[in-house]
Design an enzyme around this catalytic site. Structure first.
Site, PDB file in Angstrom:
ATOM      1  CG  ASP A 262      -2.028   1.019   1.109  1.00 45.44           C
ATOM      2  OD1 ASP A 262      -3.126   0.624   0.666  1.00 45.44           O
ATOM      3  OD2 ASP A 262      -1.810   2.206   1.441  1.00 45.44           O
ATOM      4  CD  GLU A 305      -4.559   4.226  -1.407  1.00 41.25           C
ATOM      5  OE1 GLU A 305      -4.778   4.590  -0.242  1.00 41.25           O
ATOM      6  OE2 GLU A 305      -5.408   4.318  -2.313  1.00 41.25           O
TER       7      GLU A 305
END
Length: 423
Positions: A262, A305
């Protein structure tokens, strides 16, 4: 006198009716599909009738044979696994139809920067053609079949793709709206490609082009369905299936490492630079991932993301090394956003490994996600391994007793919301 006249009448009827009966019998047999021919032994009106019927029968037989070749070719292309199989079937159908001494099928590759000889028969000139070389073929230029009936004649057009000095050459485009290649048919003898055969050749070539174009369109659609448009990586659905396959196919002693990644503070990055710049950052990170992985490793944009990686055959130590390489390279990569404007991002990574941590996709992704959450809590821009199981405990139970037990029971959307607050 009357007897002689009667006898003459009987002979005349036999002279007329018997040949007609034979023609009628042959017609019935032809109708049932028998391979028979009309035999004409006379040179009068009845003989000429037989010759006409035989001509009609021969033409019909040729039409049926051509139709059979096309139908069989169509069926073969339905099951052809690739362009080479279509090209091979195409040449076989043309061989049955027009019997060339040599032939080759060139097919443009997907980027259209070269033409590959996918199939050939006889002593054909079968070479890979560089960029735009195929476009100089007369058939491609005119968009239809071009025939050089006798290459030795003055003013005959010579194909630069398949140069010949004698005989007959037919250049046939593989086109159905879009040009995908060309076929070159060569006969040693001049005038060997009759006009009546050209329509059949054109139909076979057109169907081959359609089969190749449809196959490529289907592959493109499948790629779009399984690929993330922004990064070019696999999407989550495709990754899940690939990971399932990797786990199902592994040996009992073979390891598979799973990484959940992430990007840190990505919402702030978007707020500072705008979402188009955020897309640039995602693509840059995707490039970093590709540079850190082997061929055969799996990577995907899992959502937002968040990214996922699967490393078949890699154990915990190897996974930690790969994850650290990704983290370090991400941190040091400058993202060019505009002239004179650059920025950086960092990434947090969680790791789980089969078979020690679990055997199924859901368990491994959940445990890797929990390790990722621990990396976020510990300060980001770091790699975390899921807590080691206690002796005798199942992998899934070990994580449930750890500090991230509450997180493990949350839905992914709730966890993402919590991360956004921490960011």
């Amino acid at each position: 006198m009357l007897l002689a006249a009667g006898a003459s009448l009987v002979l005349a009827r036999r002279w007329v009716t018997h040949p007609l009966d034979r023609l009628l019998k042959t017609a019935r047999e032809v109708k049932t599909g028998a391979d028979v021919a009309f035999v004409s032994e006379r040179n009068d009106e009845i003989g000429r009738l037989g010759q006409a019927l035989e001509g009609m029968r021969a033409t019909l037989h040729q039409d049926v044979e051509r139709s059979s070749i096309l139908n069989r070719f169509t069926e073969v292309t339905t099951f052809a696994p690739d362009d080479a199989a279509v090209a091979t079937a195409n040449l076989e159908a043309l061989r049955l139809l027009v019997e060339p001494d040599a032939a080759v099928t060139h097919v443009l590759n997907r980027s259209s920067d070269r033409a590959v000889p996918e199939a050939a028969i006889g002593s054909a000139i079968a070479e890979v053609l560089p960029l735009n070389a195929l476009s100089r073929c007369p058939a491609i230029v005119r968009g239809s079949i071009h025939v050089t009936a006798d290459a030795t004649e003055a003013l005959s057009v010579h194909c630069p793709v398949y140069p010949v000095e004698h005989g007959t050459l037919a250049c046939v485009p593989l086109a159905h709206g879009e040009t995908v290649g060309a076929v070159h048919l060569f006969w040693e003898a001049p005038h060997a490609f009759p006009l009546k055969r050209r329509a059949g050749v054109a139909r076979i070539a057109e169907h081959a082009a359609l089969a190749i174009a449809n196959r490529r369109l289907l592959a493109a659609l499948q790629g779009m369905a399984s690929t993330d448009a922004r990064t070019g990586l696999a999407n989550s659905r495709s990754f899940d299936q690939m990971l399932e396959d990797a786990l199902a196919g592994r040996r009992d002693d073979e390891t598979v490492a799973v990484l959940m990644l992430d990007l840190d503070h990505f919402k702030d990055f978007n707020d500072r630079h705008g979402h188009p710049s955020g897309d640039v950052a995602l693509r840059t990170f995707a490039d970093v991932l590709r540079s850190c992985l082997r061929e055969g490793d799996l990577s995907a944009r899992y959502g937002g993301e968040e990214f996922a990686v699967a490393l078949p055959g890699v154990d915990e130590a190897g996974a930690l090394a790969v994850a650290e390489r990704i983290r370090s390279r991400t941190e040091s990569t400058l993202i060019s956003l505009a002239p004179g404007i650059t920025d950086r991002v960092s990434v947090s990574i969680g790791i789980a490994c089969a078979p020690n941590d679990g055997h199924d996709r859901v368990t491994l992704l959940r445990l890797a996600d929990e390790a990722l959450y621990r990396a976020k809590q510990a300060g980001r821009n770091r790699v975390e391994r899921i807590a080691v199981a206690e002796p005798g405990a199942r992998p899934a139970d070990a994580a449930a007793r750890g500090p991230s037990a509450v997180v493990a029971r949350r839905a992914r959307s709730v966890r993402k919301g919590a991360r956004a607050k921490i960011a």
